[in-house]
Design an enzyme around this catalytic site. Structure first.
Site, PDB file in Angstrom:
ATOM      1  N   LYS A 143      53.585   5.210 -32.597  1.00 22.48           N
ATOM      2  CA  LYS A 143      53.730   5.486 -34.024  1.00 22.48           C
ATOM      3  C   LYS A 143      54.785   6.542 -34.332  1.00 22.48           C
ATOM      4  CE  LYS A 143      49.663   3.418 -35.954  1.00 22.48           C
ATOM      5  NZ  LYS A 143      48.255   3.546 -36.260  1.00 22.48           N
TER       6      LYS A 143
ATOM      7  N   ARG B 245      43.690   1.645 -29.106  1.00 20.22           N
ATOM      8  CA  ARG B 245      44.405   0.427 -29.514  1.00 20.22           C
ATOM      9  C   ARG B 245      45.859   0.634 -29.109  1.00 20.22           C
ATOM     10  NH1 ARG B 245      47.409  -1.163 -33.805  1.00 20.22           N
ATOM     11  NH2 ARG B 245      47.129  -3.296 -34.528  1.00 20.22           N
TER      12      ARG B 245
HETATM   13  N1  HH2 Z   1      47.262   0.724 -36.664  1.00 20.93           N
HETATM   14  C1  HH2 Z   1      47.944  -0.378 -37.026  1.00 20.93           C
HETATM   15  C2  HH2 Z   1      47.270  -1.575 -37.296  1.00 20.93           C
HETATM   16  N2  HH2 Z   1      45.929  -1.667 -37.137  1.00 20.93           N
HETATM   17  N3  HH2 Z   1      43.864  -0.653 -36.571  1.00 20.93           N
HETATM   18  C3  HH2 Z   1      43.164   0.436 -36.193  1.00 20.93           C
HETATM   19  N4  HH2 Z   1      41.825   0.363 -36.045  1.00 20.93           N
HETATM   20  N5  HH2 Z   1      43.779   1.639 -35.955  1.00 20.93           N
HETATM   21  C4  HH2 Z   1      45.122   1.801 -36.105  1.00 20.93           C
HETATM   22  O1  HH2 Z   1      45.624   2.929 -35.902  1.00 20.93           O
HETATM   23  C5  HH2 Z   1      45.904   0.668 -36.506  1.00 20.93           C
HETATM   24  C6  HH2 Z   1      45.228  -0.571 -36.738  1.00 20.93           C
HETATM   25  C7  HH2 Z   1      49.435  -0.322 -37.169  1.00 20.93           C
HETATM   26  O2  HH2 Z   1      50.077  -0.602 -35.968  1.00 20.93           O
HETATM   27  P1  HH2 Z   1      50.727  -2.026 -35.579  1.00 20.93           P
HETATM   28  O3  HH2 Z   1      49.717  -3.107 -35.663  1.00 20.93           O
HETATM   29  O4  HH2 Z   1      51.378  -1.913 -34.268  1.00 20.93           O
HETATM   30  O5  HH2 Z   1      51.874  -2.220 -36.653  1.00 20.93           O
HETATM   31  P2  HH2 Z   1      52.022  -3.108 -37.961  1.00 20.93           P
HETATM   32  O6  HH2 Z   1      51.011  -2.626 -38.969  1.00 20.93           O
HETATM   33  O7  HH2 Z   1      53.445  -2.865 -38.396  1.00 20.93           O
HETATM   34  O8  HH2 Z   1      51.762  -4.542 -37.578  1.00 20.93           O
END
Ligand code: HH2
Length: 283
Positions: free
Chosen positions: A211, A246
């Site tokens: 992040k 995660r």
């Molecule tokens: N962060 C993201 C998405 N889902 N779920 C939980 N429980 N905790 C988190 O910190 C979290 C999450 C964002 O990360 P990512 O899926 O890699 O990115 P994007 O939202 O751009 O798909």
């Protein structure tokens, strides 16, 4: 540990890589081989730079074929659906997902809570503010003197809503939502004082992987190059009570967290036997 599969064109670190079935399945198999206990699959990005909310139909078109194929390929792994929409949650349950991970903790669609309660599946209640398009920005990143107190209070409200919807306590995991409506200083305070989130009495998940705050602290621009920073954040979070992680990069996180956990456990053994005092017969 949950490995991340984003079936999106626009996710902040892996957008566009796993939109078709074969690359997605290869990636999932690899994450499980590397030690993932489960896979978190999402079809809508919340990325900081103007995420675009998608319709339930489009989200379903993206995730359903992948969910079904992953369920078939990995009958024994946990599968989690990352969604804020009841319609998507319901269809995902029909193909056999085990967990609903809602980054709005049922704020956006309270129906998700009822659907999860009826199905008796696990839920991850993540702290965020605002809608999908703004929760990754700083628009609502305004807190009092004590960001941890504000987040704990809002998470408690989410837990209460989940319990009222009929979800049992043992099915609930909470997540402080690193980077969601949070500037770097807020994410750091939450990780530093994670024990106060743990004190709510539920297992705590942390999603620090790749992040923005890691990029800011390490001055690493490219999200995919933030693996070492992610591992550092996760190890500290483990020592402060996080128990679920995660991650995009399973192998390095698995290795680091297994070792860190071994040290934490050894320390716990020492403190529990220390009350007995030194054995007089030992040297
Ligand atoms: N962060 C993201 C998405 N889902 N779920 C939980 N429980 N905790 C988190 O910190 C979290 C999450 C964002 O990360 P990512 O899926 O890699 O990115 P994007 O939202 O751009 O798909």
């Amino acid at each position: 540990m949950f490995g991340i599969l984003n079936v999106t064109p626009d996710s902040f670190s892996d957008g566009g890589r796993f939109e078709s079935l074969e690359p997605a399945l290869d990636h999932v198999r690899r994450m499980v081989d590397e030690g993932a206990d489960g896979i978190d699959i999402g079809g809508e990005s919340t990325r900081p730079q103007g995420a675009e909310a998608v319709s339930a139909e489009r989200e379903l078109r993206r995730v359903l074929p992948v969910l079904a194929a992953v369920r078939e390929a990995l009958p024994d792994s946990l599968i989690s659906i990352d969604t804020t929409k009841g319609e998507v949650a319901r269809a995902a349950l029909d193909v056999g997902v085990d967990v609903i991970n809602d980054v709005s903790a049922f704020r956006i669609d309270p129906g998700v809570g009822e659907i999860a309660a009826r199905a008796g599946v696990g839920v991850v209640l993540m702290h965020s503010r605002g809608g999908v398009a703004e929760m990754g920005t700083y628009r609502f990143a305004h807190y009092g003197d004590d960001v941890v107190a504000d987040v704990v209070q809002e998470l408690q409200a989410s837990v209460n809503a989940a319990l009222s919807a009929g979800i049992v306590r043992d099915s609930i995991v909470i997540d402080p939502g690193v980077g969601f409506a949070k500037k770097t200083e807020h994410s750091l305070r939450l990780l530093a004082e994670l024990e106060r989130v743990v004190a709510l009495g539920f297992p705590v998940m942390v999603g620090a992987s790749r992040k923005r705050f890691i990029g800011e602290l390490s001055r690493v621009e490219r999200a995919a190059d933030r693996v070492a920073g992610t591992v550092g954040a996760n190890v500290v979070a483990l020592t402060r009570g996080a128990r679920l992680f995660r991650v995009h990069d399973v192998a390095p996180n698995r290795q680091a967290l297994d070792v860190a956990w071994g040290i934490v456990q050894a320390g716990a053994g020492l403190s529990s036997s220390s009350g007995a005092g030194p054995d007089p017969d030992s040297r």
